[in-house]
Design a protein around this motif. Structure first.
Motif, PDB file in Angstrom:
ATOM      1  N   ILE A   4      -4.388  32.228  71.185  1.00 24.79           N
ATOM      2  CA  ILE A   4      -4.293  30.763  71.087  1.00 24.79           C
ATOM      3  C   ILE A   4      -5.688  30.226  70.733  1.00 24.79           C
ATOM      4  N   LEU A  54     -13.137  21.010  90.266  1.00 25.09           N
ATOM      5  CA  LEU A  54     -12.752  22.130  91.137  1.00 25.09           C
ATOM      6  C   LEU A  54     -13.199  23.449  90.528  1.00 25.09           C
ATOM      7  N   ASP A  55     -13.859  24.256  91.360  1.00 26.85           N
ATOM      8  CA  ASP A  55     -14.194  25.625  90.964  1.00 26.85           C
ATOM      9  C   ASP A  55     -13.153  26.529  91.619  1.00 26.85           C
ATOM     10  N   VAL A  56     -12.290  27.143  90.824  1.00 30.98           N
ATOM     11  CA  VAL A  56     -11.187  27.935  91.400  1.00 30.98           C
ATOM     12  C   VAL A  56     -11.669  29.227  92.055  1.00 30.98           C
ATOM     13  N   ASP A 105     -10.877  20.983  86.844  1.00 28.74           N
ATOM     14  CA  ASP A 105     -11.708  21.916  86.069  1.00 28.74           C
ATOM     15  C   ASP A 105     -13.099  21.932  86.682  1.00 28.74           C
ATOM     16  N   PRO A 108       0.402  34.362  77.061  1.00 21.86           N
ATOM     17  CA  PRO A 108       0.076  33.960  75.686  1.00 21.86           C
ATOM     18  C   PRO A 108      -0.505  35.113  74.892  1.00 21.86           C
ATOM     19  N   GLY A 109      -0.232  35.099  73.566  1.00 27.00           N
ATOM     20  CA  GLY A 109      -0.988  35.927  72.623  1.00 27.00           C
ATOM     21  C   GLY A 109      -2.228  35.129  72.248  1.00 27.00           C
ATOM     22  N   ASN A 158      -4.035  27.874  85.553  1.00 25.91           N
ATOM     23  CA  ASN A 158      -4.364  28.163  84.152  1.00 25.91           C
ATOM     24  C   ASN A 158      -5.835  28.506  83.932  1.00 25.91           C
ATOM     25  N   LYS A 187      -5.433  40.059  84.671  1.00 25.00           N
ATOM     26  CA  LYS A 187      -4.186  39.509  84.137  1.00 25.00           C
ATOM     27  C   LYS A 187      -2.962  40.357  84.542  1.00 25.00           C
ATOM     28  N   ILE A 191      -5.646  25.330  76.473  1.00 23.61           N
ATOM     29  CA  ILE A 191      -4.231  25.269  76.882  1.00 23.61           C
ATOM     30  C   ILE A 191      -4.046  24.234  78.001  1.00 23.61           C
ATOM     31  N   THR A 227      -8.467  28.368  71.185  1.00 18.41           N
ATOM     32  CA  THR A 227      -9.136  27.608  72.246  1.00 18.41           C
ATOM     33  C   THR A 227     -10.607  28.038  72.289  1.00 18.41           C
ATOM     34  N   ASN A 228     -11.288  27.594  73.317  1.00 22.22           N
ATOM     35  CA  ASN A 228     -12.717  27.929  73.455  1.00 22.22           C
ATOM     36  C   ASN A 228     -12.955  29.207  74.246  1.00 22.22           C
ATOM     37  N   TYR A 270     -10.800  41.730  82.396  1.00 22.15           N
ATOM     38  CA  TYR A 270      -9.802  40.719  82.003  1.00 22.15           C
ATOM     39  C   TYR A 270      -8.381  41.281  82.137  1.00 22.15           C
ATOM     40  N   SER A 316     -10.069  21.951  78.804  1.00 25.18           N
ATOM     41  CA  SER A 316     -10.180  22.584  77.474  1.00 25.18           C
ATOM     42  C   SER A 316      -8.871  23.306  77.152  1.00 25.18           C
ATOM     43  N   LEU A 318      -7.131  34.360  67.257  1.00 27.37           N
ATOM     44  CA  LEU A 318      -6.744  33.138  68.001  1.00 27.37           C
ATOM     45  C   LEU A 318      -6.234  32.088  67.022  1.00 27.37           C
TER      46      LEU A 318
HETATM   47  N1  LIG Z   1      -6.691  31.486  74.290  1.00 25.36           N
HETATM   48  C1  LIG Z   1      -6.018  32.610  74.327  1.00 25.36           C
HETATM   49  O1  LIG Z   1      -5.843  33.290  73.306  1.00 25.36           O
HETATM   50  C2  LIG Z   1      -5.410  33.086  75.632  1.00 25.36           C
HETATM   51  C3  LIG Z   1      -4.542  34.195  75.576  1.00 25.36           C
HETATM   52  C4  LIG Z   1      -3.981  34.655  76.757  1.00 25.36           C
HETATM   53  C5  LIG Z   1      -4.255  34.022  77.958  1.00 25.36           C
HETATM   54  N2  LIG Z   1      -5.103  32.945  77.968  1.00 25.36           N
HETATM   55  C6  LIG Z   1      -5.363  32.326  79.265  1.00 25.36           C
HETATM   56  O2  LIG Z   1      -5.091  30.944  79.184  1.00 25.36           O
HETATM   57  C7  LIG Z   1      -5.829  30.244  80.175  1.00 25.36           C
HETATM   58  C8  LIG Z   1      -6.519  29.055  79.551  1.00 25.36           C
HETATM   59  O3  LIG Z   1      -7.518  29.522  78.667  1.00 25.36           O
HETATM   60  P1  LIG Z   1      -7.895  28.789  77.291  1.00 25.36           P
HETATM   61  O4  LIG Z   1      -7.611  29.762  76.211  1.00 25.36           O
HETATM   62  O5  LIG Z   1      -7.317  27.445  77.232  1.00 25.36           O
HETATM   63  O6  LIG Z   1      -9.492  28.779  77.431  1.00 25.36           O
HETATM   64  P2  LIG Z   1     -10.561  27.591  77.444  1.00 25.36           P
HETATM   65  O7  LIG Z   1     -11.882  28.266  77.584  1.00 25.36           O
HETATM   66  O8  LIG Z   1     -10.364  26.697  76.271  1.00 25.36           O
HETATM   67  O9  LIG Z   1     -10.190  26.796  78.788  1.00 25.36           O
HETATM   68  C9  LIG Z   1     -10.383  27.360  80.048  1.00 25.36           C
HETATM   69  C10 LIG Z   1     -10.772  26.265  81.033  1.00 25.36           C
HETATM   70  O10 LIG Z   1     -10.932  26.879  82.330  1.00 25.36           O
HETATM   71  C11 LIG Z   1     -12.060  26.268  82.929  1.00 25.36           C
HETATM   72  N3  LIG Z   1     -12.654  27.114  83.961  1.00 25.36           N
HETATM   73  C12 LIG Z   1     -13.394  28.226  83.789  1.00 25.36           C
HETATM   74  N4  LIG Z   1     -13.832  28.680  84.983  1.00 25.36           N
HETATM   75  C13 LIG Z   1     -13.348  27.830  85.923  1.00 25.36           C
HETATM   76  C14 LIG Z   1     -13.457  27.760  87.329  1.00 25.36           C
HETATM   77  N5  LIG Z   1     -14.177  28.660  88.022  1.00 25.36           N
HETATM   78  N6  LIG Z   1     -12.822  26.766  87.982  1.00 25.36           N
HETATM   79  C15 LIG Z   1     -12.112  25.833  87.293  1.00 25.36           C
HETATM   80  N7  LIG Z   1     -11.995  25.829  85.964  1.00 25.36           N
HETATM   81  C16 LIG Z   1     -12.603  26.822  85.275  1.00 25.36           C
HETATM   82  C17 LIG Z   1     -13.049  26.048  81.788  1.00 25.36           C
HETATM   83  O11 LIG Z   1     -14.047  25.081  82.127  1.00 25.36           O
HETATM   84  C18 LIG Z   1     -12.114  25.598  80.675  1.00 25.36           C
HETATM   85  O12 LIG Z   1     -11.983  24.193  80.669  1.00 25.36           O
HETATM   86  C19 LIG Z   1      -6.801  31.289  80.765  1.00 25.36           C
HETATM   87  O13 LIG Z   1      -6.284  31.763  81.992  1.00 25.36           O
HETATM   88  C20 LIG Z   1      -6.799  32.383  79.734  1.00 25.36           C
HETATM   89  O14 LIG Z   1      -7.145  33.630  80.279  1.00 25.36           O
HETATM   90  C21 LIG Z   1      -5.684  32.469  76.843  1.00 25.36           C
END
Ligand SMILES: NC(=O)c1ccc[n+]([C@@H]2O[C@H](COP(=O)([O-])OP(=O)(O)OC[C@H]3O[C@@H](n4cnc5c(N)ncnc54)[C@H](O)[C@@H]3O)[C@@H](O)[C@H]2O)c1
Length: 270
Positions: free
Chosen positions: A187, A59-61, A37, A184-185, A88, A158, A18, A189-190, A154, A16, A218
């Motif tokens: 973005i 994979l569960d991180v 993921d 990131p600021g 990520n 971070k 980023i 996404t979900n 959170y 999903s 976002l």
């Molecule tokens: N979207 C934003 O505004 C934003 C801003 C700053 C930082 N971030 C960071 O960017 C990264 C990506 O987030 P995103 O915005 O694309 O969100 P997203 O929810 O669209 O994608 C996150 C992905 O991580 C996966 N995930 C969740 N738990 C997991 C686990 N235990 N093991 C493996 N995969 C797992 C989810 O299934 C999902 O596919 C994250 O670390 C988030 O904190 C996002």
């Protein structure tokens, strides 16, 4: 300069947002990608968009055993490739102020957003050092530069990712293994809509707040964020800030280190 062409990207959270966008960009740049993921349906969509070009891995991180076998499998299968590990995967939590945040939810988030990064780095770094090449890219957030109210878990995770990555940067000086942190600021996404809602919170209200946050904050498309990350990796940028919101907040923290929290509280009308 980190070479993208012909390198092997390992991207967590690739199902999903980023991670998905970065998978597609890396492939377009001539890299091979292992897309990992916890969400198989999301990964399948990523693979479909990549025309089957990425390798899928469930994979569960937050699971240390899964991480060990993940790393062992990849290193055995790709012993000589230049690895670019992008930590990520991440989750959000709607838990209100810290006093309302259940510790189990705090720990759940830390296990994914911080320990996931630490464990994956532990699993791959010895191999990268042995090869004396590769790049570790840890996705923090602008919330890892500025403490954000109602985001105690959170922001803690971070800031932890930032601190951990800064330590690696110093320790790996003099080697050919590169390290970057990504901040990131907002973005598009979900992440907000998929946040866990703590039992202390009113679910309807939390969902409404999340939807409003998603709409207002976002804004940048994930593909744009992925482009900036790829550019940063190519340049071996130590810190990759994404978006004017992230850059503005970074400055506010630097100019007002003792009082930026008051500005943030005012902007968020707390
Ligand atoms: N979207 C934003 O505004 C934003 C801003 C700053 C930082 N971030 C960071 O960017 C990264 C990506 O987030 P995103 O915005 O694309 O969100 P997203 O929810 O669209 O994608 C996150 C992905 O991580 C996966 N995930 C969740 N738990 C997991 C686990 N235990 N093991 C493996 N995969 C797992 C989810 O299934 C999902 O596919 C994250 O670390 C988030 O904190 C996002």
């Amino acid at each position: 300069m980190s070479e993208i062409n012909n390198s092997l990207f390992i991207i967590t959270g690739a199902g999903s947002g980023i991670g998905q966008a970065l998978t597609l960009k890396a492939i377009a740049e001539g890299a091979r990608v292992i897309a990992a993921d916890i969400n198989e349906a999301g990964l399948d969509e990523t693979i479909r968009q990549a025309n089957g070009k990425a390798e899928k891995y469930i994979l569960d991180v937050s699971n240390p055993e899964q991480i060990k076998s993940f790393a062992a499998n990849i290193i055995q299968k790709h012993p000589d490739e230049t690895i670019i590990l992008v930590n990520n995967a991440g989750v959000g939590l709607a838990s209100g102020n810290f006093t309302e945040t259940p510790l189990e939810d705090f720990e759940w988030l830390m296990n994914i957003n911080l320990y996931g990064v630490v464990r994956l780095t532990k699993a791959f770094l010895p191999h990268l050092l042995q090869q004396n090449k590769g790049h570790i890219v840890n996705v923090s957030s602008v919330y890892g530069l500025a403490g954000m109210p109602t985001n105690s878990a959170y922001s803690t995770a971070k800031f932890g990712v930032k601190g951990f990555t800064d330590v690696l940067k110093a320790e790996l000086l003099g080697t050919n293994v590169k390290v970057s942190s990504v901040h990131p600021g907002g973005i598009k996404t979900n992440i907000a809509r998929n946040s866990r809602i703590s039992a202390t919170q009113n679910v309807e209200l939390a969902k409404k707040t999340m939807a409003k946050f998603e709409k207002v904050a976002l804004k940048m498309p994930a593909s744009e964020a992925a482009d900036i990350i790829i550019k940063g990796i190519k340049k071996d940028a130590s810190r990759i800030l994404i978006g004017s919101d992230a850059k503005a907040l970074d400055w506010i923290v630097r100019i007002f280190p003792n009082s930026y929290h008051k500005i943030i509280a005012k902007v968020f009308k707390l």
